[in-house]
Design a protein around this motif. Structure first.
Motif, PDB file in Angstrom:
ATOM      1  N   SER A  54      29.591  40.288  10.151  1.00  0.00           N
ATOM      2  CA  SER A  54      30.479  39.112  10.164  1.00  0.00           C
ATOM      3  C   SER A  54      31.905  39.467   9.753  1.00  0.00           C
ATOM      4  O   SER A  54      32.191  40.563   9.280  1.00  0.00           O
ATOM      5  CB  SER A  54      29.908  38.017   9.263  1.00  0.00           C
ATOM      6  OG  SER A  54      29.636  38.527   7.979  1.00  0.00           O
ATOM      7  N   GLU A  58      33.890  35.554   5.752  1.00  0.00           N
ATOM      8  CA  GLU A  58      32.620  35.009   6.239  1.00  0.00           C
ATOM      9  C   GLU A  58      31.429  35.481   5.410  1.00  0.00           C
ATOM     10  O   GLU A  58      31.467  36.517   4.760  1.00  0.00           O
ATOM     11  CB  GLU A  58      32.403  35.390   7.702  1.00  0.00           C
ATOM     12  CG  GLU A  58      33.401  34.726   8.629  1.00  0.00           C
ATOM     13  CD  GLU A  58      33.061  34.881  10.083  1.00  0.00           C
ATOM     14  OE1 GLU A  58      33.411  33.971  10.863  1.00  0.00           O
ATOM     15  OE2 GLU A  58      32.446  35.891  10.461  1.00  0.00           O
ATOM     16  N   TYR A  63      26.770  31.406   9.155  1.00  0.00           N
ATOM     17  CA  TYR A  63      26.126  31.597  10.460  1.00  0.00           C
ATOM     18  C   TYR A  63      24.730  30.982  10.532  1.00  0.00           C
ATOM     19  O   TYR A  63      23.898  31.413  11.324  1.00  0.00           O
ATOM     20  CB  TYR A  63      26.069  33.090  10.798  1.00  0.00           C
ATOM     21  CG  TYR A  63      27.407  33.626  11.263  1.00  0.00           C
ATOM     22  CD1 TYR A  63      27.853  33.401  12.561  1.00  0.00           C
ATOM     23  CD2 TYR A  63      28.236  34.333  10.404  1.00  0.00           C
ATOM     24  CE1 TYR A  63      29.078  33.875  12.992  1.00  0.00           C
ATOM     25  CE2 TYR A  63      29.470  34.812  10.813  1.00  0.00           C
ATOM     26  CZ  TYR A  63      29.880  34.579  12.118  1.00  0.00           C
ATOM     27  OH  TYR A  63      31.100  35.051  12.530  1.00  0.00           O
TER      28      TYR A  63
END
Length: 312
Positions: A54, A58, A63
């Motif tokens: 990622s 993040e 996700y």
């Protein structure tokens, strides 16, 4: 293939959260410098594993939708929060400051995750899915380490940085001089602690619901928050970018480029795709976060990703 949609995203959140708490195994991995947070889930009939690298600011928690969606489609999924990101270890007392000693440290950590987590639990076909800074980390890893990946799909890869109103030579020189003067751990000009931007002003995605859910996650868990970059991070990144010309990867690459990207410099993606003979596709109207974009863009990207996986 099943595609998660904006219209059903809110109603699917209980299922997504249940997957995250019950199917996705989560733990911390010790490295020489600190602990990395990771997660994985393996459906019974899985034939392929997707390993996600990622981007900056993040976490695998961001996700959730993608991990759940890939799992529904029969893929094993593995993801790790890179050092300085998400729940993984941070370098500085002010954890909001984006910092790394050397950019290659990211891939060195990633290699430990591959060896200690992925390879211990999966021996079948593996595909690397990277986003932004995570794509640069993935490329660095693939160029320096022996691995078993069949191919890599790189979303909006950070092969150069979009410096907006500052000429790139000026930005590079400022980062270099500041680092030499001992200011590497100071915020670069204009950078600050985590500050959520209203959807109307954001440069990341045109999907309002996905953007809203991302910001709500980060508001609920302070540890996920990361602010701007330091001069040290910028200097390390520019040094790495300069080294890309000498790095080669010997597996199929697909570069997904966002037409309206104002985070990374797309010119470098085209240059690298020619050197590597990589497949490159530009997605019209897309902002930087292709994997969190509105449905028409996101589904086109994922459709190409699934086709890429099937052809390997």
């Amino acid at each position: 293939m099943f595609y998660s949609s904006e219209a059903s995203l809110v109603s699917n959140l209980p299922n997504i959260n249940q997957f995250f708490s019950e199917q996705l195994q989560q733990d911390f991995l010790s490295t020489a410098h600190g602990k990395l947070f990771y997660g994985y889930a393996i459906p019974q009939q899985a034939k392929t594993a997707i390993v996600i690298s990622s981007g900056r600011i993040e976490s695998l928690i961001k996700y959730k939708e993608l991990l759940w969606e890939l799992y529904q489609n029969g893929f094993a999924v593995f993801s790790v929060d890179h050092q300085g990101q998400g729940r993984s270890y941070r370098h500085l007392k002010n954890a909001h400051k984006g910092y790394v000693n050397r950019f290659t440290d990211y891939a060195d950590d990633f290699a430990v995750f591959i060896e200690k987590v992925v390879q211990q639990r999966w021996q079948g076909k593996q595909i690397l899915l990277g986003h932004s800074m995570g794509s640069a980390i993935a490329y660095d890893y693939l160029s320096r380490y022996q691995h078993q990946f069949a191919g890599a799909f790189l979303s909006a890869p950070m092969f150069d940085i979009y410096t907006k109103g500052t000429p790139k030579p000026v930005a590079k020189l400022a980062a270099k001089i500041a680092s030499l003067l001992g200011l590497g751990r100071s915020y670069a000009f204009g950078q600050r602690d985590y500050l959520p931007v209203d959807f109307a002003a954001n440069e990341l995605t045109s999907s309002e619901i996905r953007y809203k859910l991302f910001r709500e996650l980060y508001a609920a868990e302070d540890d996920l928050q990361l602010g701007g970059v330091t001069y040290g991070w910028l200097n390390a990144s520019f040094d790495f970018i300069a080294s890309l010309v000498d790095k080669k990867v010997d597996i199929p690459l697909f570069i997904a480029s966002a037409e309206q990207d104002t985070v990374v410099d797309n010119t470098a993606q085209f240059a690298l795709s020619h050197r590597q003979k990589a497949q490159l596709k530009t997605y019209a109207g897309a902002r930087h976060e292709l994997l969190c974009e509105r449905d028409e863009i996101r589904q086109a990207v994922l459709s190409d990703f699934y086709q890429f996986c099937a052809e390997l």
